[in-house]
Scaffold this active site. Structure first.
Site, short mmCIF file in Angstrom:
data_model
loop_
_atom_site.label_atom_id
_atom_site.label_comp_id
_atom_site.label_asym_id
_atom_site.label_seq_id
_atom_site.Cartn_x
_atom_site.Cartn_y
_atom_site.Cartn_z
N GLY A 48 -11.04 -6.20 -2.08
CA GLY A 48 -9.70 -5.86 -2.56
C GLY A 48 -8.72 -7.00 -2.38
N GLY A 108 -5.44 -6.66 -3.10
CA GLY A 108 -4.10 -6.05 -3.15
C GLY A 108 -3.29 -6.50 -1.95
N PHE A 109 -2.31 -5.68 -1.57
CA PHE A 109 -1.42 -6.06 -0.46
C PHE A 109 -2.19 -6.32 0.82
CE2 PHE A 109 1.70 -4.06 -3.24
CZ PHE A 109 2.75 -4.95 -3.13
N GLY A 110 -3.17 -5.44 1.13
CA GLY A 110 -3.89 -5.57 2.39
C GLY A 110 -4.90 -6.71 2.36
N VAL A 163 -17.34 -3.77 -6.52
CA VAL A 163 -18.23 -3.30 -5.45
C VAL A 163 -18.68 -1.89 -5.78
CG1 VAL A 163 -18.37 -2.70 -3.01
CG2 VAL A 163 -17.16 -4.77 -3.73
N GLU A 165 11.65 6.87 -9.39
CA GLU A 165 11.99 5.61 -10.06
C GLU A 165 11.64 5.69 -11.54
OE1 GLU A 165 10.29 2.47 -7.64
OE2 GLU A 165 12.11 2.47 -6.42
N ASP A 219 -4.16 1.59 1.89
CA ASP A 219 -4.29 2.94 1.34
C ASP A 219 -5.64 3.57 1.64
OD1 ASP A 219 -1.79 2.62 0.30
OD2 ASP A 219 -2.39 2.68 -1.82
N ALA A 240 3.07 -0.17 0.88
CA ALA A 240 2.76 -1.59 1.03
C ALA A 240 3.00 -2.12 2.46
CB ALA A 240 3.57 -2.40 0.02
#
Ligand SMILES: Cc1cc2nc3c(=O)[nH]c(=O)nc-3n(C[C@H](O)[C@H](O)[C@H](O)COP(=O)(O)OP(=O)(O)OC[C@H]3O[C@@H](n4cnc5c(N)ncnc54)[C@H](O)[C@@H]3O)c2cc1C
Length: 423
Positions: free
Chosen positions: A10, A12-14, A78, A169, A299, A314
């Protein structure tokens, strides 16, 4: 000495954060993602509401990491993880690891309801966001051709399900898109036929923020013409209507599902104990109890702090990534792991022009002040100078001219298709 391999699933943010934090550690990092870019999901709704181009909220992973010598990137999906053999399988490859970081994130969850999965639009990927934009603009074009008043109203009605930050939003941005921009593009349509409704099953919006800020968000949305309804649970979605559990029918040809997320398949199928939303239960140091060389962050991870599960946000992913990277470094050095400590930075949600609510380090902001905080925070977090500049220019243009830059129907054929939802 054999250099350890850290496989990170991943970007992403992590995952991206873990890779960056290991830059000075004597390990080989292999980052795997099924897409070649890092996506700034908090601004997805602006792509969906025609404010930003998809490219402006994404950045190629190779470009972000190109200066880091000990990291390689693989564009691959994966399919499974063999914890006992320490092997990750992706695109026919078997990739061995000494340490594994699972940062594969979440997907939209429609709680097994096939009609919702089929007839609503989720918001998790760039494709989802573009599909929403195409769909709404397409419905306005169809409404112009529609002589039947009831049918036209349905084409011009949007229901957003879920009163969390994404739903709020999205409701604010879509309300401004249709009332400030599309009414000028479609002078033949009657503004009173346009309807934006936000449905929430509980009795308040924004559960992560104090109740008075949630009430301010509701008032802000209502001022923008959004109908906010509580205690509203969806039973079914059909192409032209949303049916509530009470049997009430809302005629609307656009339903946006922002009511649920769950960990992606490979996480749920890991074979480790799961918490709510299919997230993997981790130890206080973020590793798996049965496999201390495996970390799960963001997440995908389930961890309770003070009796409450950490939210899928996040800042949680980024802070967990810092701790996981630190613990890998400690294990490489032969030092003991440390426990994860979460510092809650608060939360933000914008409702549209000049309007937002923010709870930052115990301080409450609303209205214009919160909106400025929101703008600054999001600009700082966006990766890449070019993207920041483009986003800033787009925002300034929208603000000054009440306009949206990206009102293109790019693919009418896929307007109802989404890429990351599951029934
Ligand atoms: C519309 C929306 C708005 C949001 N707004 C906010 C906000 O305002 N503030 C906030 O704090 N949070 C917000 N969030 C939540 C935030 O984006 C997530 O909490 C955060 O992205 C989690 O980071 P992560 O690294 O765990 O997962 P992600 O950032 O989702 O990254 C997961 C990565 O794993 C990759 N991946 C998944 N499965 C595989 C596989 N099988 N093989 C290879 N790669 C795989 C994906 O392609 C992805 O790049 C929002 C989320 C959404 C969807």
């Amino acid at each position: 000495m054999h250099e350890k391999t850290v496989v990170v699933i991943g970007g992403g943010f992590g995952g991206l954060r873990v890779a960056k934090m290991l830059a000075a550690t004597p390990v080989r990092v292999l980052l795997i993602d099924r897409r070649n870019y890092h996506l700034f999901q908090p601004l997805l709704y602006q792509v969906a509401s025609a404010g930003l181009e998809p490219e402006e909220i994404a950045q190629p992973v190779r470009a972000i990491l190109r200066r880091q010598k000990n990291v390689e990137f693989r564009l691959a999906e994966v399919s499974s993880i063999d914890l006992d053999r320490r092997v990750v399988r992706a695109n026919g490859m078997a990739i061995g690891y000494d340490f594994l970081v699972v940062a594969a994130g979440a997907e939209t969850d429609t709680f097994g309801n096939a009609s919702i999965a089929e007839a609503s639009l989720g918001l998790k990927s760039l494709q989802d966001a573009v599909a929403i934009r195409n769909h709404i603009l397409g419905q306005f074009e169809r409404a112009v051709l529609q002589a039947d008043t009831e049918r036209r109203r349905s084409l011009l009605s949007i229901v957003i399900v879920g009163g969390g930050p994404t739903g709020v939003e999205m409701a604010g941005a879509l309300s401004e898109l249709v009332r400030l921009v599309l009414t000028r593009d479609y002078p033949g349509l009657h503004p009173e036929d346009i309807h934006v409704t936000l449905l929430e099953a509980q009795d308040r919006l924004l559960p992560g923020l104090p109740a008075d800020l949630a009430a301010a968000a509701q008032a802000g949305l209502e001022r923008k013409g959004v109908e906010v309804r509580y205690g509203a649970q969806v039973e079914r979605c059909e192409p032209d209507r949303v049916i509530l559990k009470t049997g009430e029918i809302l005629m609307a040809s656009t339903a946006i599902w922002a009511a649920g997320a769950r960990a992606v398949d490979i996480v749920r199928n890991l074979g480790a104990p799961l918490g709510s939303r299919g997230r993997v239960k981790v130890e206080p140091d973020l590793s798996l109890a049965s496999h201390p060389e495996v970390y799960v962050v963001g997440d995908a991870a389930y961890l309770e702090v003070g009796g409450r599960a950490l939210p899928m946000m996040a800042p949680v992913a980024i802070q967990m990534a810092n701790t996981a990277a630190d613990n890998i470094r400690r294990k490489v050095d032969g030092r003991p792991s440390k426990a994860f400590r979460y510092r809650d930075p608060g939360g933000l949600a914008t409702i549209g022009r000049n309007a937002a609510v923010a709870y930052v380090h115990g301080l409450k902001f609303r209205g214009f002040a919160a909106w400025v905080v929101w703008l600054v925070v999001h600009l700082i977090q966006l990766i890449g100078f070019r993207n920041r500049l483009l986003v800033l220019v787009n925002w300034a243009w929208d603000y000054l001219f009440y306009d949206r830059a990206v009102r293109l129907i790019t693919s009418p054929d896929d307007e109802k298709r989404t890429s990351s939802r599951s029934a």
